[in-house]
Design an enzyme around this catalytic site. Sequence first.
Site, PDB file in Angstrom:
ATOM      1  N   SER A   1       0.804  -1.227   0.000  1.00 32.64           N
ATOM      2  CA  SER A   1       0.000   0.000   0.000  1.00 32.64           C
ATOM      3  C   SER A   1       0.835   1.274   0.000  1.00 32.64           C
ATOM      4  CB  SER A   1      -0.955   0.016   1.199  1.00 32.64           C
ATOM      5  OG  SER A   1      -0.238   0.125   2.413  1.00 32.64           O
TER       6      SER A   1
ATOM      7  N   LYS B   1       0.425   4.892   7.176  1.00 37.30           N
ATOM      8  CA  LYS B   1      -0.241   5.698   6.155  1.00 37.30           C
ATOM      9  C   LYS B   1       0.247   7.142   6.224  1.00 37.30           C
ATOM     10  CE  LYS B   1      -3.058   2.358   4.906  1.00 37.30           C
ATOM     11  NZ  LYS B   1      -2.909   1.716   3.579  1.00 37.30           N
TER      12      LYS B   1
END
Length: 225
Positions: free
Chosen positions: A146, A184
């Site tokens: 990701s 993230k």
Amino acid sequence: MLTKKQKNLLLFINKKLRASGVSPSYEEMKDSLNLKSKSGIHRLISALEERGFIRRLAHKARALEVIKLPETASANDIYNSFSPSVIKGGLDTENTNLNEMEIPVLGSIAAGTPVEAIQNEVSRIPLPSNLEKNGQYFGLKVQGDSMIEAGINEGDTVIIKRSDTADNGKIVVALIDEHEAMLKRIRRKGKTVALESANRNYETKIFGPDRVKVQGVLVSLYRNF
């Protein structure tokens, strides 16, 4: 094909928009390109608009929208991403770019386990010599893809500096609802917190501010070659 100044201005506008959601001022754009006057910025913006890279938003002063980026832009350019301080040779070879301090590796960031809940360290790794020794650091093994467009690959060991705050656009370990940890990029806007992946195949996750806690900020990584 864009000129160097056109490309640099476009990437600067994109960077500011992604960080704050607000277009940079003409003064900021002038300073970013080391120009002496704002007239040069006006010409560059007009050229970018004519070529279909940006659009001026009607009824909003100084409002610009980036429509596309040049094909030659790197992932770092597009995402204003963390530029990993990769320790060459990984963890399996002797490396002279290390100091004597070691930090714990606490598990895998994609495992969904909050950092505080990990009681037993998996291993210890040297702290890269470019990092301050007075900080509190820990390592986490990356699982998944990701964050690949930020230069963070599956199997890397990311080095996190403990902190409960982070500036917009920083890559962080974020704890969601007290039970799930994510690596993230964080962006706060109004009463929401966005956690962005650095991979176009993943959607941005939006949360209320009371659901997200920052546990640390990414500062470096190890990669085995």
